[in-house]
Design a protein around this motif. Structure first.
Motif, PDB file in Angstrom:
ATOM      1  N   GLU A  72      10.201  -2.551 -37.729  1.00  0.00           N
ATOM      2  CA  GLU A  72       9.801  -3.422 -38.827  1.00  0.00           C
ATOM      3  C   GLU A  72      10.721  -3.277 -40.033  1.00  0.00           C
ATOM      4  OE1 GLU A  72       7.418  -5.625 -38.681  1.00  0.00           O
ATOM      5  OE2 GLU A  72       6.817  -5.052 -36.645  1.00  0.00           O
ATOM      6  N   ASN A  73      11.686  -2.352 -39.954  1.00  0.00           N
ATOM      7  CA  ASN A  73      12.555  -2.069 -41.094  1.00  0.00           C
ATOM      8  C   ASN A  73      14.007  -2.429 -40.834  1.00  0.00           C
ATOM      9  OD1 ASN A  73      10.589  -0.982 -42.905  1.00  0.00           O
ATOM     10  ND2 ASN A  73      10.557   0.890 -41.665  1.00  0.00           N
ATOM     11  N   CYS A  74      14.259  -3.269 -39.828  1.00  0.00           N
ATOM     12  CA  CYS A  74      15.624  -3.715 -39.531  1.00  0.00           C
ATOM     13  C   CYS A  74      15.805  -5.127 -40.088  1.00  0.00           C
ATOM     14  CB  CYS A  74      15.892  -3.684 -38.027  1.00  0.00           C
ATOM     15  SG  CYS A  74      17.568  -4.209 -37.580  1.00  0.00           S
ATOM     16  N   THR A  80      26.252  -3.662 -29.761  1.00  0.00           N
ATOM     17  CA  THR A  80      25.015  -3.251 -29.089  1.00  0.00           C
ATOM     18  C   THR A  80      24.579  -1.870 -29.541  1.00  0.00           C
ATOM     19  OG1 THR A  80      25.567  -4.591 -27.145  1.00  0.00           O
ATOM     20  CG2 THR A  80      23.956  -2.834 -26.839  1.00  0.00           C
ATOM     21  N   LEU A  81      25.534  -0.945 -29.665  1.00  0.00           N
ATOM     22  CA  LEU A  81      25.214   0.407 -30.104  1.00  0.00           C
ATOM     23  C   LEU A  81      24.688   0.402 -31.535  1.00  0.00           C
ATOM     24  CD1 LEU A  81      25.252   3.474 -29.661  1.00  0.00           C
ATOM     25  CD2 LEU A  81      27.624   3.477 -30.451  1.00  0.00           C
ATOM     26  N   MET A  82      25.332  -0.345 -32.427  1.00  0.00           N
ATOM     27  CA  MET A  82      24.906  -0.379 -33.822  1.00  0.00           C
ATOM     28  C   MET A  82      23.521  -1.016 -33.968  1.00  0.00           C
ATOM     29  SD  MET A  82      27.094   1.111 -35.834  1.00  0.00           S
ATOM     30  CE  MET A  82      26.964   2.349 -34.536  1.00  0.00           C
ATOM     31  N   LEU A  83      23.267  -2.099 -33.239  1.00  0.00           N
ATOM     32  CA  LEU A  83      21.949  -2.731 -33.308  1.00  0.00           C
ATOM     33  C   LEU A  83      20.881  -1.824 -32.712  1.00  0.00           C
ATOM     34  CD1 LEU A  83      20.241  -5.181 -34.013  1.00  0.00           C
ATOM     35  CD2 LEU A  83      20.844  -6.163 -31.794  1.00  0.00           C
ATOM     36  N   GLN A  84      21.243  -1.112 -31.670  1.00  0.00           N
ATOM     37  CA  GLN A  84      20.301  -0.196 -31.037  1.00  0.00           C
ATOM     38  C   GLN A  84      19.933   0.939 -31.983  1.00  0.00           C
ATOM     39  OE1 GLN A  84      20.953   0.548 -26.772  1.00  0.00           O
ATOM     40  NE2 GLN A  84      20.898   2.717 -27.236  1.00  0.00           N
ATOM     41  N   ASP A  90      18.511   1.844 -46.741  1.00  0.00           N
ATOM     42  CA  ASP A  90      18.872   3.252 -46.572  1.00  0.00           C
ATOM     43  C   ASP A  90      20.144   3.416 -45.753  1.00  0.00           C
ATOM     44  OD1 ASP A  90      16.563   4.241 -47.960  1.00  0.00           O
ATOM     45  OD2 ASP A  90      15.388   3.673 -46.207  1.00  0.00           O
ATOM     46  N   ILE A  91      20.442   2.444 -44.877  1.00  0.00           N
ATOM     47  CA  ILE A  91      21.650   2.458 -44.048  1.00  0.00           C
ATOM     48  C   ILE A  91      22.205   1.038 -44.012  1.00  0.00           C
ATOM     49  CG2 ILE A  91      22.600   2.790 -41.723  1.00  0.00           C
ATOM     50  CD1 ILE A  91      20.673   5.003 -41.260  1.00  0.00           C
ATOM     51  N   LEU A  92      23.521   0.928 -44.087  1.00  0.00           N
ATOM     52  CA  LEU A  92      24.189  -0.371 -44.049  1.00  0.00           C
ATOM     53  C   LEU A  92      25.128  -0.409 -42.846  1.00  0.00           C
ATOM     54  CD1 LEU A  92      24.915  -3.124 -45.353  1.00  0.00           C
ATOM     55  CD2 LEU A  92      26.657  -1.898 -46.688  1.00  0.00           C
ATOM     56  N   VAL A  93      25.049  -1.476 -42.050  1.00  0.00           N
ATOM     57  CA  VAL A  93      25.930  -1.690 -40.900  1.00  0.00           C
ATOM     58  C   VAL A  93      26.716  -2.972 -41.140  1.00  0.00           C
ATOM     59  CG1 VAL A  93      26.078  -2.052 -38.413  1.00  0.00           C
ATOM     60  CG2 VAL A  93      24.333  -0.521 -39.344  1.00  0.00           C
ATOM     61  N   SER A 119      20.289 -15.812 -35.100  1.00  0.00           N
ATOM     62  CA  SER A 119      19.604 -16.085 -33.833  1.00  0.00           C
ATOM     63  C   SER A 119      20.282 -15.373 -32.669  1.00  0.00           C
ATOM     64  CB  SER A 119      19.563 -17.598 -33.571  1.00  0.00           C
ATOM     65  OG  SER A 119      20.882 -18.138 -33.536  1.00  0.00           O
ATOM     66  N   GLN A 120      21.609 -15.254 -32.701  1.00  0.00           N
ATOM     67  CA  GLN A 120      22.310 -14.536 -31.640  1.00  0.00           C
ATOM     68  C   GLN A 120      21.961 -13.047 -31.658  1.00  0.00           C
ATOM     69  OE1 GLN A 120      26.289 -15.807 -32.806  1.00  0.00           O
ATOM     70  NE2 GLN A 120      26.486 -17.004 -30.920  1.00  0.00           N
ATOM     71  N   ILE A 121      21.859 -12.466 -32.840  1.00  0.00           N
ATOM     72  CA  ILE A 121      21.464 -11.062 -32.934  1.00  0.00           C
ATOM     73  C   ILE A 121      20.042 -10.871 -32.441  1.00  0.00           C
ATOM     74  CG2 ILE A 121      21.136  -9.138 -34.534  1.00  0.00           C
ATOM     75  CD1 ILE A 121      23.309 -10.381 -36.284  1.00  0.00           C
ATOM     76  N   LYS A 122      19.167 -11.841 -32.766  1.00  0.00           N
ATOM     77  CA  LYS A 122      17.782 -11.776 -32.295  1.00  0.00           C
ATOM     78  C   LYS A 122      17.715 -11.826 -30.778  1.00  0.00           C
ATOM     79  CE  LYS A 122      13.255 -12.140 -32.483  1.00  0.00           C
ATOM     80  NZ  LYS A 122      12.393 -10.994 -32.870  1.00  0.00           N
ATOM     81  N   MET A 123      18.561 -12.638 -30.143  1.00  0.00           N
ATOM     82  CA  MET A 123      18.585 -12.731 -28.672  1.00  0.00           C
ATOM     83  C   MET A 123      18.953 -11.383 -28.062  1.00  0.00           C
ATOM     84  SD  MET A 123      20.441 -16.433 -28.196  1.00  0.00           S
ATOM     85  CE  MET A 123      20.751 -16.102 -26.453  1.00  0.00           C
ATOM     86  N   ARG A 124      19.943 -10.697 -28.650  1.00  0.00           N
ATOM     87  CA  ARG A 124      20.321  -9.393 -28.112  1.00  0.00           C
ATOM     88  C   ARG A 124      19.226  -8.367 -28.339  1.00  0.00           C
ATOM     89  NH1 ARG A 124      24.286  -7.215 -31.305  1.00  0.00           N
ATOM     90  NH2 ARG A 124      25.706  -8.904 -30.767  1.00  0.00           N
ATOM     91  N   ALA A 125      18.574  -8.421 -29.505  1.00  0.00           N
ATOM     92  CA  ALA A 125      17.508  -7.462 -29.798  1.00  0.00           C
ATOM     93  C   ALA A 125      16.310  -7.636 -28.875  1.00  0.00           C
ATOM     94  CB  ALA A 125      17.071  -7.598 -31.253  1.00  0.00           C
ATOM     95  N   GLU A 126      16.079  -8.870 -28.406  1.00  0.00           N
ATOM     96  CA  GLU A 126      14.939  -9.110 -27.521  1.00  0.00           C
ATOM     97  C   GLU A 126      15.117  -8.436 -26.173  1.00  0.00           C
ATOM     98  OE1 GLU A 126      11.974 -10.610 -27.941  1.00  0.00           O
ATOM     99  OE2 GLU A 126      12.470 -10.668 -30.069  1.00  0.00           O
TER     100      GLU A 126
END
Length: 459
Positions: free
Chosen positions: A146-148, A108-112, A169-172, A132-139
């Motif tokens: 627009e750059n994620c 959650t912290l990294m996606l945020q 520019d950044i990799l997670v 799709s699971q990552i998209k659910m958390r981002a919603e």
């Protein structure tokens, strides 16, 4: 045909041996060697580059005076807590490892952070969740970017192909234990795979100047899973702590090549994500309608940040044989030392008393300046008399019963004054030469436990 052989690796430290050993000669652990199949490929081994788009840094010697680190300023994430823990922002080309319990909020912290950096191109690679699971958390988060970019992949060679095409520019990487490289024939998460994948990512970060964040699993003992060399290879190691059933999380650093290792960040877990806590002292102090005995407020320092925390204790007669000594969030050995000092120097009969000590808020503290607050809390519970609500403490207690000075006393006094305390008890040696009259808060100066006991319940 590539030559293949089996090698034994220590699962604790990553040491290598051609045969099985009962005891590791490097770390001394028993029964940690596991046989793994290793395929040696000299061509392309340990390389990430597939003919990429970023220009490789020149590998030529330079005089130390000619190196200018100001050419690559830190990237500010707009998350004050993470920037503080990292030492002022993200350093270009740094490799950051963040570990924590399952469900604590690492992903959650990294996606945020990825969504927060809306002007920076971020590639979020997940080996554990689908897109799709990552998209659910981002919603659920109020942040939009627009750059994620999201990639669900575990093969490092496939990941580097996408990196060359996207040029982020950044990799997670979430997480390093799920990645595998074709250069090593072993299961994902093994010692050789973790070491090889981390080496490839480190080479990529250093050659391109791209910051890389690695999410890491931990073992049941709380250590980062995988070989110990993993923590040596990265630049920064962050620990995400806290009870996942409670709302507050603590981000602290155990290794940082670009800043202090004494800083910590505090977050509050909400349905929409993690909220940075700007003033932790307010959440660490319990709001009470009436005074309770055994509660004292201590002023501590975490890095450059002063914190006021609540110390709770319970002293009651032991009814079942040997008295208990229990400490939560505080060093148990130091508690036993303070109990011995109170009994020997303060005349308190604590030998047949059960003693329970708790640091409110889920923090783990080791600042000696909390000794005075711990002693005040123990005395309050023993005497069954509450500590005044407007009084806090900052001082170290010595074996002779003396109250010793602590560093950065001005910051502690200013924090107590800001939070509305009327009095603070400190060592008289800490404020020697200071103009204590400039503070609105009354500074009580003591030099030994007897003076502390006399001034504890005075108005």
């Amino acid at each position: 045909m590539a030559k293949t052989k089996t090698t034994f690796f220590c699962q604790n430290c990553g040491a290598q041996s051609p045969k099985w050993l009962g005891k590791c000669s490097s770390c001394g652990e028993w029964n940690t060697y596991v046989e793994e199949v290793v395929q040696k490929e000299e061509v392309g081994r340990g390389s990430w580059k597939q003919g990429g788009t970023k220009e490789k840094r020149a590998s030529v010697p330079k005089r130390l005076q000619e190196i200018n680190f100001e050419d690559q300023p830190r990237l500010i994430t707009h998350d004050a807590e993470l920037d503080r823990v990292l030492g002022g922002g993200i350093v270009a080309g740094s490799l950051v490892l963040i570990g924590g319990e399952p469900g604590i909020g690492k992903s959650t912290l990294m996606l945020q952070i990825a969504l927060m950096l809306n002007q920076t191109k971020v590639l979020y690679v997940s080996g554990e969740e689908s897109e799709s699971q990552i998209k659910m958390r981002a919603e659920r988060m109020p942040l939009k970017s627009e750059n994620c970019y999201v990639l669900s992949e575990t093969n490092t060679q496939a990941i580097f192909q996408q990196i060359e095409a996207l040029d982020p520019d950044i990799l997670v990487i979430d997480s390093i234990q799920t990645l595998h490289s074709k250069h090593v024939e072993s299961a994902a998460g093994s010692v050789s795979q973790v070491r090889e994948c981390t080496a490839e990512l480190m080479k990529f970060a250093k050659e391109t100047g791209t910051p890389v964040f690695l999410v890491g699993h931990i073992t049941k003992d709380g250590a980062i899973a995988g070989p110990k060399v993993l923590e040596h290879m990265v630049d920064t190691v962050l620990q995400f702590e806290g009870d996942r059933h409670l709302t507050y999380r603590i981000l602290r650093t155990s290794k940082n090549r670009f800043g202090s290792t004494h800083e910590l960040g505090i977050y509050e877990m909400r349905a929409e994500g993690l909220r940075p806590v700007a003033n932790p002292s307010e959440i660490l102090l319990t709001q009470r309608e009436e005074l309770l005995n055994g509660v004292a407020i201590g002023a501590m320092m975490e890095g450059n940040r002063p914190l006021l925390i609540e110390i709770q204790s319970l002293v009651s007669p032991a009814t079942y044989g040997t008295p208990q000594r229990s400490s939560t969030g505080h060093d148990a050995k130091r508690l036993n030392m303070l109990l011995a000092v109170l009994e020997k120097r303060g005349g308190m009969r604590l030998g047949q008393q059960d003693v329970f000590l708790n640091v409110a808020g889920g923090l783990r503290v080791d600042d000696p300046a909390l000794d005075l607050a711990v002693c005040a809390s123990l005395i309050s519970s023993y005497e069954d008399t509450p500590v005044p609500a407007d009084l806090c403490f900052a001082g170290e207690v010595g074996l002779g019963g003396e109250i010793r000075a602590v560093h950065r006393i001005e910051n502690r006094i200013a924090e107590a004054e800001k939070l509305g305390f009327k009095r603070i008890m400190v060592s008289k040696y800490a404020v020697k030469g200071m103009d204590v009259g400039k503070y609105k808060i009354k500074v009580i100066q003591v030099s030994k436990l007897e003076e502390m006991y006399q001034g504890l319940f005075s108005k």
